[in-house]
Scaffold this active site. Structure first.
Site, PDB file in Angstrom:
ATOM      1  CE  LYS A 183     -17.922   3.476  -4.566  1.00 29.52           C
ATOM      2  NZ  LYS A 183     -17.961   4.423  -5.682  1.00 29.52           N
ATOM      3  CD  GLU A 257     -21.906 -10.282 -12.714  1.00 23.33           C
ATOM      4  OE1 GLU A 257     -21.467 -10.415 -13.873  1.00 23.33           O
ATOM      5  OE2 GLU A 257     -22.607 -11.142 -12.154  1.00 23.33           O
ATOM      6  CB  CYS A 292     -18.188  -5.567 -19.165  1.00 17.28           C
ATOM      7  SG  CYS A 292     -19.992  -5.753 -19.119  1.00 17.28           S
ATOM      8  CD  GLU A 393     -12.567  -4.419 -19.447  1.00 14.49           C
ATOM      9  OE1 GLU A 393     -12.079  -4.139 -18.344  1.00 14.49           O
ATOM     10  OE2 GLU A 393     -13.781  -4.422 -19.674  1.00 14.49           O
TER      11      GLU A 393
END
Ligand code: NAD
Length: 492
Positions: A183, A257, A292, A393
Site C-alpha cells: 500500500k 522504519e 527521514c 521533523e
C-alpha cells in the site's frame, strides 16, 4: 537564489489498483487527484483502495503464497534478477516518474536507480538462505532449523521513498517466499504501480505482488486484517503508534522504519568545505529536505561556527531551485500545497518564538514558480537544540545550525532528540571519529560523507526512529521465521 522553471511531457501509468493480474478502478476508496508539485496542475486520477479491495488483495496474495513458497529458491532468485534487468532497462522512465511525482531534480545518469541494485542484492540471497544443525545428542538425534516465510506481508510505504523504498521492502519479503500486499501512499503512487506491472512482466506469478494505493482507511484495513502475517511499515512515528495498536488485535509482528532528526557534527579539524556542500546537497537540495535520514541539524564547533555559518549562507544563496526537469536545477518543490503551508508555518513560528536567527529563506517562491509548491531553502543560525525547530521533523528545506563547545557537548546535543536514525560527523581525527560514532544514538553513521545506502548495509533506527532493519542480510531476516525440527533417530 536562482529560480528556473520549464515544461515537461511524460506518459503516465494508469492509476488503477493491481490485484493479481486484475486492474481495479472504481474502487471503494474513491479517487485521489494527484497534482504535479512543480506546477500545481493535474497529474493523475488515482483509484483508492477501500475495505473490499483490501479483502480481495489479501485473499489473492494468500492464494498465491503456496505456489510461490514452493518454488525452488533459485527460481525465485532468477525471476527477481529478471525484474532487476527490466527495471534497469526502464531507468529513464523511473527517473522521470520520480521527478514528476516527487519534484526531485531529474537524474539522467545511469546508476541513479538504487532500486535496481537493491533488487539484485536481495535476489542473490535467493539460493543462500539456509538453516543450521543443532548439537543435541549427535548420532541419536538430528535437530535442525528451517527458515520459513511468514506468509503474506503488508508493506506500507511513504510518499517520499519512490521505487527504492518499495524495493527495500518488497524484494526481501519475496526472496524469502512471502507474498505482498503493497500500500503506497496516495500522494505518490505512480512509480509503485509501474513497479507492480513490471513484476508481472518479469514473470512473477499474479498475486505475489499486489499494489493498492490508498489512504488512512485502506492502511487501517490492511494492518488489522487477520490474513496478514507480518507488517513492514515506513512512515512517521505518529502513524506507527496507530499501526501498533491496530496490529495488536491479531498480534501481528511489525517492522518500523520511522522518521529522524539527524545530528551532523562538524568539528573544527574537519573539511569545512566538504561538510558544507554535503549538508546543503542532502538537507536542502535533492529532496528539498523531505527525507527521514537527512542531516537537518548541523552542529558546529565553537571556533569555526562563524566561518561555517557564513559559508552555509553563501552556498544556499546560489542554490538553483526550480522545475526539476530543467538542466542545472538542484532543488525542486515540496510534495503538496498542505506541506508547503505547514513548512512555512513552522518557519514563521520558529522565527516569532526565537528558536534561532533566520539567516536566509523562509518564504514561498513566487514568480514563474508560484503555481508549484516551492519553499525557499531556509537556514536558521544559533538554534536552541531544545526548540521545536531542532526537535521536530520539518520535512522541508529547513536547516538548523547549532553551536557546540567540545566533543562531550556535541554528543549530548546530537543525542538530545527522541529520534535515532542517522548521524554524520566531519573530523580528520580518526580516533575521535570512532569514539564519537560509538556513542551516537543512531542506526547508521556517516564519517566524512553522507552514506549512499549501499544495499548490503543494514538501514534502520533506534529510539523513535523505529526498529528492525532494511538492507543487508538483516533486511532479509526480517521476513523469515525459524522452525526447529527434532528427529529422534533411535526411535525412527
Ligand atoms: P505517514 O506516516 O503519514 O504515512 C505512511 C504510510 O502509512 C502511508 O502509506 C499512509 O497512507 C499510511 N497510513 C497513514 N495512517 C495509517 C493508519 N492509521 N494505519 C495504517 N496506515 C496508515 O508518512 P508519510 O508522510 O507518507 O512519510 C513521511 C514520514 O516517513 C516521515 O516521518 C519520514 O521520516 C518517514 N520515512 C522514514 C523512512 C525510513 O526508512 N526510516 C524512509 C522514508 C520516510
Amino acid at each position: 537564489m536562482v529560480v528556473r522553471s520549464g515544461p515537461s511531457e511524460f506518459e503516465l501509468p494508469k492509476g488503477a489498483l493491481l490485484i493479481g493480474d486484475t486492474r481495479v478502478t472504481n474502487a471503494e476508496g474513491g479517487y485521489y487527484e494527484q497534482l504535479d508539485p512543480s506546477t500545481g496542475g493535474f497529474l493523475a486520477s488515482i483509484s483508492m483502495a477501500g475495505n473490499a479491495e483490501i479483502e480481495f488483495a489479501v485473499e489473492t496474495a494468500r492464494d498465491a503464497q503456496q505456489e510461490w513458497r514452493s518454488l525452488a529458491p533459485a527460481q525465485r532468485r532468477d525471476v527477481l534478477f529478471e525484474l532487476a534487468d527490466l527495471l534497469d532497462s526502464r531507468h529513464e522512465e523511473f527517473s522521470l516518474l520520480r521527478s514528476l511525482e516527487l519534484g526531485s531534480p531529474l537524474k539522467k545518469e545511469k546508476g541513479a536507480n538504487l532500486a535496481v541494485e537493491y533488487i539484485r542484492y536481495f535476489a542473490g540471497w535467493g539460493d543462500k538462505i539456509g538453516g543450521a544443525t543443532i548439537p543435541v545428542f549427535p548420532g541419536k538425534v538430528l535437530d535442525y532449523t528451517v527458515p520459513e516465510p511468514y506468509g503474506t506481508v503488508a508493506a506500507l510505504t511513504p510518499w517520499n521513498g519512490g521505487v527504492v523504498s518499495v524495493a527495500m521492502k518488497v524484494i526481501p519479503a519475496l526472496v524469502a517466499g512471502n507474498t505482498v500486499v503493497l500500500k503506497p501512499s496516495e500522494l505518490a503512487p505512480l512509480a509503485p504501480l509501474r513497479f507492480g506491472e513490471l513484476c508481472l512482466e518479469a514473470g512473477i506469478p499474479p498475486g505475489v505482488v499486489n499494489v493498492l494505493p490508498g489512504g488512512v482507511e485502506a492502511g487501517r484495513a490492511l494492518v488489522s486484517h487477520s490474513g496478514i502475517d507480518k507488517i513492514s511499515f515506513t512512515g512517521s512515528a505518529a502513524t506507527a503508534r496507530q499501526i501498533l495498536s491496530q496490529a495488536a488485535t491479531n498480534l501481528t509482528p511489525v517492522v518500523l522504519e520511522l522518521g529522524g532528526k539527524s545530528g551532523n557534527l562538524l568539528f573544527a579539524d574537519g573539511d569545512l568545505d566538504s561538510a558544507v556542500s554535503t549538508t546543503i546537497g542532502t538537507a536542502l537540495a535533492g529532496m528539498s529536505g523531505q527525507g527521514c535520514v537527512l542531516p537537518t541539524r548541523l552542529l558546529i564547533e565553537d571556533s569555526v561556527y562563524e566561518a561555517v555559518e557564513e559559508r552555509v549562507v553563501e552556498a544556499v544563496s546560489s542554490l538553483v531551485v526550480g522545475n526539476p526537469f530543467q538542466e542545472g536545477v538542484q532543488a525542486g518543490p515540496v510534495i503538496t500545497e498542505e506541506a508547503c503551508q505547514r513548512i512555512l508555518a513552522v518557519v514563521e513560528s520558529a522565527d516569532r518564538e526565537h528558536h534561532g536567527t533566520l539567516l536566509t529563506g523562509g518564504q514561498r517562491i513566487g514568480g514563474s514558480l508560484s503555481g508549484g509548491f516551492f519553499v525557499e531553502p531556509t537556514v536558521f543560525g544559533e538554534v536552541d537544540n531544545s526548540s521545536a525547530l531542532a526537535q521536530e521533523e520539518i520535512f522541508g528545506p529547513v536547516l538548523s545550525l547549532i553551536r557546540f563547545r567540545d566533543e562531550e557537548e556535541a554528543i549530548e546535543l546530537a543525542n538530545g532528540t527522541r529520534y535515532g536514525l542517522g548521524g554524520l560527523l566531519f573530523t580528520r581525527d580518526l580516533a575521535r571519529a570512532h569514539r564519537v560514532s560509538h556513542r551516537l544514538d543512531a542506526g547508521s553513521i556517516g564519517i566524512n560523507s553522507f552514506p549512499p545506502m549501499p544495499p548490503a548495509a543494514p538501514f534502520g533506527g533506534v529510539k523513535e526512529s523505529g526498529y528492525g532493519r532494511e538492507g543487508g542480510l538483516a533486511g532479509v531476516e526480517e521476513f523469515i521465521r525459524i522452525k526447529n525440527v527434532y528427529v529422534d533417530i533411535d526411535r525412527s
